[in-house]
Design an enzyme around this catalytic site. Structure first.
Site, PDB file in Angstrom:
ATOM      1  N   SER A  11       0.838  -1.202   0.000  1.00  0.00           N
ATOM      2  CA  SER A  11       0.000   0.000   0.000  1.00  0.00           C
ATOM      3  C   SER A  11       0.871   1.249   0.000  1.00  0.00           C
ATOM      4  O   SER A  11       1.670   1.462   0.920  1.00  0.00           O
ATOM      5  CB  SER A  11      -0.906   0.009   1.229  1.00  0.00           C
ATOM      6  OG  SER A  11      -1.464   1.302   1.374  1.00  0.00           O
ATOM      7  N   HIS A  35      -1.086  -1.315  -4.326  1.00  0.00           N
ATOM      8  CA  HIS A  35      -2.373  -1.047  -3.663  1.00  0.00           C
ATOM      9  C   HIS A  35      -2.514   0.457  -3.437  1.00  0.00           C
ATOM     10  O   HIS A  35      -1.679   1.082  -2.779  1.00  0.00           O
ATOM     11  CB  HIS A  35      -2.397  -1.791  -2.323  1.00  0.00           C
ATOM     12  CG  HIS A  35      -3.675  -1.703  -1.561  1.00  0.00           C
ATOM     13  ND1 HIS A  35      -4.741  -2.564  -1.766  1.00  0.00           N
ATOM     14  CD2 HIS A  35      -4.060  -0.867  -0.569  1.00  0.00           C
ATOM     15  CE1 HIS A  35      -5.716  -2.265  -0.924  1.00  0.00           C
ATOM     16  NE2 HIS A  35      -5.340  -1.224  -0.183  1.00  0.00           N
ATOM     17  N   ASP A  37      -4.965   3.428  -2.030  1.00  0.00           N
ATOM     18  CA  ASP A  37      -6.105   3.681  -1.144  1.00  0.00           C
ATOM     19  C   ASP A  37      -6.740   5.019  -1.465  1.00  0.00           C
ATOM     20  O   ASP A  37      -6.145   6.069  -1.217  1.00  0.00           O
ATOM     21  CB  ASP A  37      -5.633   3.666   0.313  1.00  0.00           C
ATOM     22  CG  ASP A  37      -5.203   2.277   0.756  1.00  0.00           C
ATOM     23  OD1 ASP A  37      -6.079   1.388   0.770  1.00  0.00           O
ATOM     24  OD2 ASP A  37      -4.016   2.095   1.061  1.00  0.00           O
ATOM     25  N   MET A  39      -9.503   7.563  -0.488  1.00  0.00           N
ATOM     26  CA  MET A  39     -10.367   7.906   0.655  1.00  0.00           C
ATOM     27  C   MET A  39     -10.979   9.272   0.424  1.00  0.00           C
ATOM     28  O   MET A  39     -10.279  10.196  -0.023  1.00  0.00           O
ATOM     29  CB  MET A  39      -9.538   7.941   1.949  1.00  0.00           C
ATOM     30  CG  MET A  39      -8.780   6.660   2.230  1.00  0.00           C
ATOM     31  SD  MET A  39      -7.991   6.747   3.852  1.00  0.00           S
ATOM     32  CE  MET A  39      -6.979   5.252   3.808  1.00  0.00           C
ATOM     33  N   HIS A  68      -8.303   0.429  -3.878  1.00  0.00           N
ATOM     34  CA  HIS A  68      -9.189   0.179  -2.738  1.00  0.00           C
ATOM     35  C   HIS A  68      -9.949   1.467  -2.471  1.00  0.00           C
ATOM     36  O   HIS A  68      -9.386   2.439  -1.965  1.00  0.00           O
ATOM     37  CB  HIS A  68      -8.335  -0.248  -1.541  1.00  0.00           C
ATOM     38  CG  HIS A  68      -9.107  -0.460  -0.281  1.00  0.00           C
ATOM     39  ND1 HIS A  68      -8.498  -0.574   0.954  1.00  0.00           N
ATOM     40  CD2 HIS A  68     -10.433  -0.598  -0.045  1.00  0.00           C
ATOM     41  CE1 HIS A  68      -9.412  -0.761   1.880  1.00  0.00           C
ATOM     42  NE2 HIS A  68     -10.599  -0.767   1.309  1.00  0.00           N
ATOM     43  N   MET A  70     -12.313   3.641  -0.550  1.00  0.00           N
ATOM     44  CA  MET A  70     -13.013   3.884   0.720  1.00  0.00           C
ATOM     45  C   MET A  70     -13.796   5.170   0.557  1.00  0.00           C
ATOM     46  O   MET A  70     -13.422   6.230   1.087  1.00  0.00           O
ATOM     47  CB  MET A  70     -11.976   3.954   1.862  1.00  0.00           C
ATOM     48  CG  MET A  70     -11.443   2.576   2.227  1.00  0.00           C
ATOM     49  SD  MET A  70      -9.843   2.645   3.051  1.00  0.00           S
ATOM     50  CE  MET A  70      -8.785   2.732   1.612  1.00  0.00           C
ATOM     51  N   MET A 139     -11.206  -6.541   5.807  1.00  0.00           N
ATOM     52  CA  MET A 139     -10.367  -5.551   6.498  1.00  0.00           C
ATOM     53  C   MET A 139      -9.994  -6.069   7.886  1.00  0.00           C
ATOM     54  O   MET A 139     -10.858  -6.518   8.643  1.00  0.00           O
ATOM     55  CB  MET A 139     -11.100  -4.217   6.651  1.00  0.00           C
ATOM     56  CG  MET A 139     -11.352  -3.445   5.363  1.00  0.00           C
ATOM     57  SD  MET A 139      -9.862  -2.946   4.495  1.00  0.00           S
ATOM     58  CE  MET A 139      -9.054  -1.884   5.708  1.00  0.00           C
ATOM     59  N   GLY A 144      -9.117   3.586   6.982  1.00  0.00           N
ATOM     60  CA  GLY A 144      -8.912   5.028   7.119  1.00  0.00           C
ATOM     61  C   GLY A 144      -7.467   5.440   7.299  1.00  0.00           C
ATOM     62  O   GLY A 144      -7.082   6.510   6.843  1.00  0.00           O
ATOM     63  N   PHE A 145      -6.683   4.600   7.940  1.00  0.00           N
ATOM     64  CA  PHE A 145      -5.306   5.001   8.251  1.00  0.00           C
ATOM     65  C   PHE A 145      -4.363   3.812   8.179  1.00  0.00           C
ATOM     66  O   PHE A 145      -4.770   2.683   8.459  1.00  0.00           O
ATOM     67  CB  PHE A 145      -5.237   5.613   9.661  1.00  0.00           C
ATOM     68  CG  PHE A 145      -6.116   6.818   9.803  1.00  0.00           C
ATOM     69  CD1 PHE A 145      -5.676   8.080   9.410  1.00  0.00           C
ATOM     70  CD2 PHE A 145      -7.410   6.683  10.287  1.00  0.00           C
ATOM     71  CE1 PHE A 145      -6.513   9.189   9.511  1.00  0.00           C
ATOM     72  CE2 PHE A 145      -8.251   7.786  10.387  1.00  0.00           C
ATOM     73  CZ  PHE A 145      -7.801   9.042   9.992  1.00  0.00           C
ATOM     74  N   GLY A 146      -3.112   4.080   7.820  1.00  0.00           N
ATOM     75  CA  GLY A 146      -2.072   3.062   7.878  1.00  0.00           C
ATOM     76  C   GLY A 146      -1.512   2.953   9.285  1.00  0.00           C
ATOM     77  O   GLY A 146      -1.787   3.803  10.148  1.00  0.00           O
ATOM     78  N   GLY A 147      -0.750   1.908   9.510  1.00  0.00           N
ATOM     79  CA  GLY A 147      -0.008   1.770  10.756  1.00  0.00           C
ATOM     80  C   GLY A 147      -0.828   1.394  11.970  1.00  0.00           C
ATOM     81  O   GLY A 147      -0.358   1.527  13.095  1.00  0.00           O
ATOM     82  N   ASP A 177      -6.218  -6.654   4.605  1.00  0.00           N
ATOM     83  CA  ASP A 177      -5.654  -5.302   4.567  1.00  0.00           C
ATOM     84  C   ASP A 177      -5.774  -4.699   5.956  1.00  0.00           C
ATOM     85  O   ASP A 177      -6.879  -4.573   6.492  1.00  0.00           O
ATOM     86  CB  ASP A 177      -6.444  -4.480   3.535  1.00  0.00           C
ATOM     87  CG  ASP A 177      -5.908  -3.060   3.362  1.00  0.00           C
ATOM     88  OD1 ASP A 177      -4.868  -2.725   3.960  1.00  0.00           O
ATOM     89  OD2 ASP A 177      -6.561  -2.286   2.617  1.00  0.00           O
ATOM     90  N   GLY A 178      -4.606  -4.320   6.510  1.00  0.00           N
ATOM     91  CA  GLY A 178      -4.603  -3.652   7.801  1.00  0.00           C
ATOM     92  C   GLY A 178      -3.768  -4.397   8.825  1.00  0.00           C
ATOM     93  O   GLY A 178      -4.129  -5.510   9.219  1.00  0.00           O
ATOM     94  N   GLY A 199       1.245  -1.910   4.136  1.00  0.00           N
ATOM     95  CA  GLY A 199       1.713  -0.542   3.949  1.00  0.00           C
ATOM     96  C   GLY A 199       2.950  -0.277   4.762  1.00  0.00           C
ATOM     97  O   GLY A 199       4.078  -0.258   4.255  1.00  0.00           O
ATOM     98  N   SER A 200       2.763  -0.094   6.072  1.00  0.00           N
ATOM     99  CA  SER A 200       3.913   0.260   6.913  1.00  0.00           C
ATOM    100  C   SER A 200       4.949  -0.861   6.957  1.00  0.00           C
ATOM    101  O   SER A 200       6.149  -0.584   7.068  1.00  0.00           O
ATOM    102  CB  SER A 200       3.449   0.648   8.315  1.00  0.00           C
ATOM    103  OG  SER A 200       2.484  -0.245   8.788  1.00  0.00           O
TER     104      SER A 200
HETATM  105  C1  DX5 Z   1      -6.201   1.450   5.588  1.00  0.00           C
HETATM  106  C2  DX5 Z   1      -5.803   1.085   4.195  1.00  0.00           C
HETATM  107  C3  DX5 Z   1      -4.633   0.189   4.130  1.00  0.00           C
HETATM  108  C4  DX5 Z   1      -3.380   0.741   4.785  1.00  0.00           C
HETATM  109  C5  DX5 Z   1      -2.731  -0.419   5.455  1.00  0.00           C
HETATM  110  O1  DX5 Z   1      -7.518   1.832   5.643  1.00  0.00           O
HETATM  111  O2  DX5 Z   1      -6.849   0.448   3.490  1.00  0.00           O
HETATM  112  O3  DX5 Z   1      -4.365  -0.264   2.819  1.00  0.00           O
HETATM  113  O4  DX5 Z   1      -2.477   1.339   3.905  1.00  0.00           O
HETATM  114  O5  DX5 Z   1      -1.643   0.035   6.162  1.00  0.00           O
HETATM  115  P1  DX5 Z   1      -0.855  -0.897   7.185  1.00  0.00           P
HETATM  116  O6  DX5 Z   1      -0.349  -2.082   6.386  1.00  0.00           O
HETATM  117  O7  DX5 Z   1       0.230  -0.008   7.696  1.00  0.00           O
HETATM  118  O8  DX5 Z   1      -1.832  -1.331   8.231  1.00  0.00           O
HETATM  119 ZN    ZN Z   2      -6.305  -0.498   1.563  1.00  0.00          ZN
END
Ligand code: DX5
Ligand code: ZN
Length: 229
Positions: A11, A35, A37, A39, A68, A70, A139, A144-147, A177-178, A199-200
């Site tokens: 991501s 990937h 995202d 939003m 993806h 959202m 999910m 909504g957020f990474g990490g 994802d997540g 992602g992270s």
């Molecule tokens: C969050 C996103 C993810 C996000 C995952 O809502 O859909 O794709 O980038 O990030 P990590 O892998 O850091 O949880």
């Molecule tokens: Zn995603």
């Protein structure tokens, strides 16, 4: 049984947004997908990027783009991402008015059709829609957020989703994802996932391409139906 393999979809939400083309180039040697995202600040409390940026990313990378969405009203907006050339377009069922019609529109625009479930959305009411899909995204954090931290509580649903797919003898990919990382990816694969968004865990590593390989090596042996390495 259909042969399956572990696919990794990094991501770019955790990448440097000022240098997205370079960030895609860093994962291109080893990733299966990019990937992206999208939003809208309504379906989720965060705002990222939209169609013009996705079009530019598609043009800038050799990787197929895994969008993806959202966003609210995917019935209206999602087909444009397929028409723009995204390889896969995933909408949230919680936001879709007519998921079957939308999945068909995505497929007829040339994309794989994906449908996503938030952590508290059950899979059972949607099991009969599976033949209309190429991928189901479960999910493992609130979108909504990474990490964020991985939600173990979603694993039984992942298992039931895999059973629903296998019970219908379908070739539907099951994406997570997540919070997917070296610590959690094996649990996801054991529960039935075969496409892993990270992602992270990828962009937080010194060598993102190597991090992708390491994740695939961890997940691979646990993906049921995968050929032994
Ligand atoms: C969050 C996103 C993810 C996000 C995952 O809502 O859909 O794709 O980038 O990030 P990590 O892998 O850091 O949880
Ligand atoms: Zn995603």
């Amino acid at each position: 049984m259909t042969e399956r393999r572990a696919q990794i979809s990094p991501s770019i939400l955790s990448a440097d947004f000022a240098h997205l083309a370079d960030e895609l180039a860093r994962i291109a040697p080893t990733a299966d997908w990019a990937h992206v995202d999208v939003m809208d600040g309504h379906f989720v409390p965060n705002l990222t990027l939209g169609l013009p940026v996705v079009e530019a990313l598609i043009a800038a990378t050799s990787l197929p783009v895994d969008c993806h969405l959202m966003i609210e009203d995917p019935d209206r907006w999602a087909p444009q991402y397929a028409e723009a050339g995204a390889g896969s377009v995933t909408f949230h069922v919680e936001a879709a008015a007519a998921p079957v019609r939308l999945a068909r529109a995505l497929r007829s625009a040339g994309a794989r059709a994906g449908m996503a479930l938030k952590p508290a959305t059950p899979v059972e009411p949607y099991a009969d829609l599976l033949p209309e899909l190429d991928m189901l995204l479960v999910m493992t954090v609130e979108p909504g957020f990474g990490g964020q931290s991985f939600l173990d509580v979603v694993l039984p649903k992942l298992r039931r989703a895999r059973e629903a797919i296998a019970g219908r003898d379908l070739d539907v990919w099951l994406q997570v994802d997540g919070g997917v990382s070296a610590d959690t990816i094996e649990r996801c694969a054991e529960a039935g996932a075969d496409v892993f968004v990270a992602g992270s865990a990828v962009y937080g590593a010194d060598d993102p391409a190597r991090a992708v390989e390491a994740l695939r090596e961890k997940a691979g042996p646990h993906v049921a139906g995968a050929r032994p390495a």
